[in-house]
Every structure is written in structure tokens, then in C-alpha cells.
Design a protein around this motif. Structure first.
Motif, PDB file in Angstrom:
ATOM      1  N   ALA A 205     -31.704  17.459  19.702  1.00 42.76           N
ATOM      2  CA  ALA A 205     -31.491  17.287  21.143  1.00 42.76           C
ATOM      3  C   ALA A 205     -30.012  17.383  21.490  1.00 42.76           C
ATOM      4  N   ALA A 206     -29.164  16.803  20.642  1.00 40.69           N
ATOM      5  CA  ALA A 206     -27.721  16.842  20.899  1.00 40.69           C
ATOM      6  C   ALA A 206     -27.179  18.264  20.773  1.00 40.69           C
ATOM      7  N   LEU A 207     -27.679  19.017  19.811  1.00 42.25           N
ATOM      8  CA  LEU A 207     -27.198  20.382  19.612  1.00 42.25           C
ATOM      9  C   LEU A 207     -27.677  21.318  20.719  1.00 42.25           C
ATOM     10  N   ARG A 208     -28.824  21.007  21.324  1.00 38.91           N
ATOM     11  CA  ARG A 208     -29.337  21.848  22.404  1.00 38.91           C
ATOM     12  C   ARG A 208     -28.578  21.648  23.703  1.00 38.91           C
ATOM     13  N   SER A 209     -27.989  20.477  23.858  1.00 37.80           N
ATOM     14  CA  SER A 209     -27.324  20.171  25.124  1.00 37.80           C
ATOM     15  C   SER A 209     -26.044  20.988  25.243  1.00 37.80           C
ATOM     16  N   SER A 210     -25.848  21.559  26.430  1.00 38.97           N
ATOM     17  CA  SER A 210     -24.625  22.343  26.666  1.00 38.97           C
ATOM     18  C   SER A 210     -23.579  21.425  27.270  1.00 38.97           C
ATOM     19  N   ILE A 303     -22.168  -6.240  -7.509  1.00 36.49           N
ATOM     20  CA  ILE A 303     -22.358  -4.793  -7.564  1.00 36.49           C
ATOM     21  C   ILE A 303     -21.367  -4.137  -6.613  1.00 36.49           C
ATOM     22  N   ARG A 304     -20.753  -3.091  -7.089  1.00 35.35           N
ATOM     23  CA  ARG A 304     -19.824  -2.339  -6.256  1.00 35.35           C
ATOM     24  C   ARG A 304     -20.421  -0.965  -5.990  1.00 35.35           C
ATOM     25  N   ALA A 305     -20.671  -0.703  -4.721  1.00 35.09           N
ATOM     26  CA  ALA A 305     -21.218   0.585  -4.307  1.00 35.09           C
ATOM     27  C   ALA A 305     -20.249   1.243  -3.334  1.00 35.09           C
ATOM     28  N   THR A 306     -19.939   2.496  -3.576  1.00 36.54           N
ATOM     29  CA  THR A 306     -19.013   3.211  -2.710  1.00 36.54           C
ATOM     30  C   THR A 306     -19.723   4.405  -2.081  1.00 36.54           C
ATOM     31  N   LEU A 307     -19.092   4.973  -1.068  1.00 34.82           N
ATOM     32  CA  LEU A 307     -19.652   6.103  -0.343  1.00 34.82           C
ATOM     33  C   LEU A 307     -18.740   7.313  -0.433  1.00 34.82           C
ATOM     34  N   SER A 308     -19.353   8.473  -0.545  1.00 39.26           N
ATOM     35  CA  SER A 308     -18.670   9.737  -0.306  1.00 39.26           C
ATOM     36  C   SER A 308     -19.156  10.232   1.050  1.00 39.26           C
ATOM     37  N   ILE A 309     -18.226  10.559   1.954  1.00 36.97           N
ATOM     38  CA  ILE A 309     -18.586  10.868   3.341  1.00 36.97           C
ATOM     39  C   ILE A 309     -18.002  12.209   3.748  1.00 36.97           C
ATOM     40  N   GLY A 310     -18.856  13.058   4.292  1.00 33.71           N
ATOM     41  CA  GLY A 310     -18.407  14.303   4.914  1.00 33.71           C
ATOM     42  C   GLY A 310     -18.384  14.127   6.416  1.00 33.71           C
ATOM     43  N   ALA A 311     -17.226  14.388   7.047  1.00 31.35           N
ATOM     44  CA  ALA A 311     -17.042  14.181   8.483  1.00 31.35           C
ATOM     45  C   ALA A 311     -16.879  15.524   9.179  1.00 31.35           C
ATOM     46  N   THR A 312     -17.694  15.770  10.205  1.00 31.76           N
ATOM     47  CA  THR A 312     -17.648  17.037  10.929  1.00 31.76           C
ATOM     48  C   THR A 312     -17.858  16.807  12.412  1.00 31.76           C
ATOM     49  N   LEU A 313     -17.592  17.866  13.199  1.00 31.46           N
ATOM     50  CA  LEU A 313     -17.922  17.894  14.620  1.00 31.46           C
ATOM     51  C   LEU A 313     -19.057  18.882  14.830  1.00 31.46           C
ATOM     52  N   ALA A 314     -20.043  18.497  15.603  1.00 30.29           N
ATOM     53  CA  ALA A 314     -21.160  19.385  15.894  1.00 30.29           C
ATOM     54  C   ALA A 314     -20.703  20.523  16.795  1.00 30.29           C
ATOM     55  N   VAL A 315     -21.317  21.682  16.615  1.00 29.25           N
ATOM     56  CA  VAL A 315     -21.055  22.852  17.456  1.00 29.25           C
ATOM     57  C   VAL A 315     -22.285  23.079  18.331  1.00 29.25           C
ATOM     58  N   PRO A 316     -22.139  22.950  19.647  1.00 34.04           N
ATOM     59  CA  PRO A 316     -23.315  23.129  20.512  1.00 34.04           C
ATOM     60  C   PRO A 316     -23.989  24.475  20.265  1.00 34.04           C
ATOM     61  N   GLY A 317     -25.317  24.450  20.140  1.00 35.31           N
ATOM     62  CA  GLY A 317     -26.079  25.670  19.956  1.00 35.31           C
ATOM     63  C   GLY A 317     -26.384  26.020  18.525  1.00 35.31           C
ATOM     64  N   GLU A 318     -25.653  25.434  17.559  1.00 38.54           N
ATOM     65  CA  GLU A 318     -25.960  25.765  16.168  1.00 38.54           C
ATOM     66  C   GLU A 318     -27.221  25.028  15.733  1.00 38.54           C
ATOM     67  N   SER A 319     -27.828  25.499  14.674  1.00 37.06           N
ATOM     68  CA  SER A 319     -29.074  24.912  14.204  1.00 37.06           C
ATOM     69  C   SER A 319     -28.813  23.622  13.440  1.00 37.06           C
ATOM     70  N   VAL A 320     -29.859  22.819  13.319  1.00 33.81           N
ATOM     71  CA  VAL A 320     -29.748  21.583  12.553  1.00 33.81           C
ATOM     72  C   VAL A 320     -29.416  21.886  11.099  1.00 33.81           C
ATOM     73  N   THR A 322     -27.782  24.408   9.846  1.00 32.82           N
ATOM     74  CA  THR A 322     -26.380  24.809   9.719  1.00 32.82           C
ATOM     75  C   THR A 322     -25.466  23.592   9.838  1.00 32.82           C
ATOM     76  N   MET A 323     -25.782  22.728  10.802  1.00 30.92           N
ATOM     77  CA  MET A 323     -24.961  21.533  11.028  1.00 30.92           C
ATOM     78  C   MET A 323     -24.984  20.620   9.802  1.00 30.92           C
TER      79      MET A 323
END
Length: 345
Positions: A205-210, A303-320, A322-323
Motif C-alpha cells: 500500500a505504501a509503495l502504491r501511494s504517489s 544471552i547476548r543477541a545482536t542485529l544486522s540491519i539494512g536501512a533503505t528508503l522506499a521508491v514509490p512505484g517499485e515492487s515489494v 525489489t524493495m
């Protein structure tokens, strides 16, 4: 001196006897008719008494049903002022009878419920049958109770409208069950996060919104480092605790309107609408990474648990696909960089 004249001849005596016999016959007939009328009257009175007793018994049975019903039953005048209520209404509303009778029926309802009530009244005034409807009523302590309401018209012997009755049934259990079913359909049972279908749906829904230039949609792809090792070392029960704890910590780092969803396994996707650039997204990701890395104490274990995180900005109109592929690739770059880190892509 006697008022009765004596017959002068035998013929006169015979005629007088005949007249008296005729009068006696008429008197007997009148007496028999009076007896018949009295008997008919008695039968009518007995029948009327029987009907009255039957009506009284029916009324008593109806009153017993009303008094013993778990449903709230109130009657009101045409202007909506309550005239009677049963014990079921007292229990449902938490009021004594004195706190219900004499009040306007709309005082039992939140403002949002009054239009449905008025719509039902309009149906009754048109001579139609009012449809039952689900709504909420207000209890004495200010809380609301889910009810289904059925309104009926009250008419006199001539058919004129003199008031209304309302029957309200508590449907709290049914409503809660429905909410639980809806929650199961939308949320992951282990973590309480939005499930995969719900997360992908919101992203679509977010990607469809212009959008015009301005606030953007940030996306974080999070993966718990060495999660398989956690499961292999301490078992899946501890792994579930770690996953649920990390999920709760991520939720605590974002805003109410953001989405934190579990894609599957230990992969978590975070949608951040209304951000103003990749730097802001990266800053939120760093906050999440730091909070997730704090030790988890469970059953005597640390217990020690860590995260690897990929941070991006969505591009309107691209597919889920691809995003998510872009954010997933950024997450793997974070893992290659040594894990417990954030990479922008």
C-alpha cells in the motif's frame, strides 16, 4: 272489607280459577326464564373469570421471564424516558433501578451509538420492524459494554403507539472472540508483531501511494546474528524468548504509527513512514541495534543477541520484491561487515 270480590255464580268461580291458573303459569314461565338468565349470567361470569385467571397467569409467566432474564429489558415512553427495567438491566449497567428509571434512554449510550438507536426508532414509527444492531452501552462506572439491541413498539388496545421496549444482550465474549480471531489473522502469535501477510500488505500500500516531494518511507531489514547458534546451544524455547524479547525492544524504539513485522524465522521488517531522508532512517536503526544488543536474562542465563540491519528508503512505484531485495542486500552487507551493525542501501 275484602278487596277480592266473591264469585256470584259457579261459572264466575270457574272463570276466576282459570284466570288464576293462567297467572300462575305466566309466573312460573317468568321464574324459569329468570333462572335461565341467571344460569347464563353465571356461566358468563365463570367464563370471564376463567379468561381473567388465564390472562393473569400469562401475565405472571411473562413477568417471571422478564424478571429472570439475563438480558437487560427496559420500557420507555414515546419521549424516551425509561419507565421500567428488569434485574438484568441492573446487572448489565451496574445501576440500581432508581438510577435507570426516570432517565432518558440515550443516557445509557455513548454519543457514537445514538444514531443507530434513532434509526431504529424511525423504523418503528413508520410501522416497520426495527433491525437489531450491535453497539455499546455505558455502565455506571464509566466503562462500556458490547451489546446487541432489539427495539420494539408498545401500542395500546387501539393500536396507538405509546412507547418502546429495548432488549440489550451482553455480547462481550463474542466480540472478544472476534477480536482474537482478527488478531490471529494479522499478528504473529510468538512475537506479537504484524505477521508476514500484514507487513507485505502495508508495504504494498505504501509503495502504491504517489507522494509529492516531502516525507518518505524508511525500511529496515533486521536479522538476529547467529540465531541458529542460540537455538542449537540453549534450545528452541530459549530461542523463542530471545526472538520475542528482541521484537519487543524494536517496538519500543519506534513510533506508534510505524510497522514492525515478522517476515519469518528471525527476519523482522520495520516500516517507518514520514521520515526525512536516509540519515534519519539510519539513526533509528542505530537506536534499535543498540537496544537489541543489551543482555537478555532468562532462567539464570545471560544471552547476548545482536542485529544486522539494512536501512533503505522506499521508491514509490517499485515492487515489494525489489524493495525487500534492496533492504535484504543491505542487511547482508552489515553481516559481512562483522554483524551488530547498520548498513544503508
Amino acid at each position: 272489607m275484602s278487596n277480592t270480590s266473591e264469585p256470584e255464580t259457579l261459572a264466575d268461580a270457574v272463570a276466576l280459577l282459570a284466570q288464576r291458573d293462567s297467572d300462575l303459569q305466566r309466573a312460573r314461565q317468568q321464574l324459569a326464564l329468570a333462572h335461565q338468565e341467571l344460569a347464563d349470567t353465571n356461566r358468563g361470569l365463570i367464563a370471564l373469570h376463567t379468561e381473567l385467571q388465564a390472562a393473569q397467569q400469562a401475565q405472571a409467566r411473562l413477568a417471571a421471564v422478564v424478571q429472570s432474564s439475563d438480558d437487560a429489558i427496559v420500557s420507555m415512553r414515546g419521549d424516551g424516558v425509561i419507565q421500567t427495567c428488569n434485574p438484568g438491566a441492573e446487572r448489565l449497567l451496574g445501576h440500581h433501578e432508581d438510577g435507570i428509571v426516570g432517565q432518558h434512554v440515550q443516557s445509557l449510550m455513548p454519543a457514537s451509538s445514538r444514531e443507530m438507536f434513532e434509526a431504529s426508532l424511525r423504523q418503528l414509527r413508520r410501522g416497520e420492524r426495527a433491525q437489531s444492531y450491535d453497539t455499546q452501552w455505558c455502565r455506571a462506572d464509566g466503562t462500556r459494554v458490547d451489546v446487541t439491541v432489539n427495539l420494539c413498539a408498545l401500542r395500546d388496545a387501539g393500536g396507538d403507539l405509546i412507547g418502546y421496549s429495548a432488549i440489550a444482550r451482553d455480547i462481550t465474549a463474542q466480540v472478544e472472540t472476534q477480536r482474537q480471531l482478527q488478531r490471529l489473522a494479522q499478528y504473529d502469535t510468538l512475537t506479537g508483531l504484524v505477521n508476514r501477510a500484514g507487513t507485505i500488505g502495508r508495504l504494498e500500500a505504501a509503495l502504491r501511494s504517489s507522494r509529492v516531494p516531502g516525507p518518505e518511507l524508511g525500511v529496515l531489514f533486521c536479522d538476529i546474528d547467529h540465531f541458529k547458534t542460540v537455538n542449537d546451544t540453549w534450545g528452541h524455547t530459549v530461542g523463542d524468548v530471545v526472538l520475542a524479547t528482541v521484537a519487543a525492544r524494536i517496538r519500543g524504539c519506534v513510533r506508534h504509527g510505524d510497522t514492525v513485522g515478522r517476515l519469518g524465522g528471525d527476519e523482522i521488517l520495520v516500516l517507518l513512514p514520514g521520515v526525512h531522508g536516509l540519515e534519519e532512517v539510519a539513526a533509528i536503526a542505530e537506536k534499535i541495534r543498540g537496544r537489541a544488543a543489551e543482555p537478555i536474562e532468562h532462567g539464570g542465563l545471560t544471552i547476548r543477541a545482536t542485529l544486522s540491519i539494512g536501512a533503505t528508503l522506499a521508491v514509490p512505484g517499485e515492487s515489494v520484491s525489489t524493495m525487500t531485495a534492496r533492504s535484504d542486500q543491505a542487511m547482508y552487507e552489515a553481516k559481512r561487515a562483522g554483524r551488530n551493525s547498520v548498513t544503508c542501501g
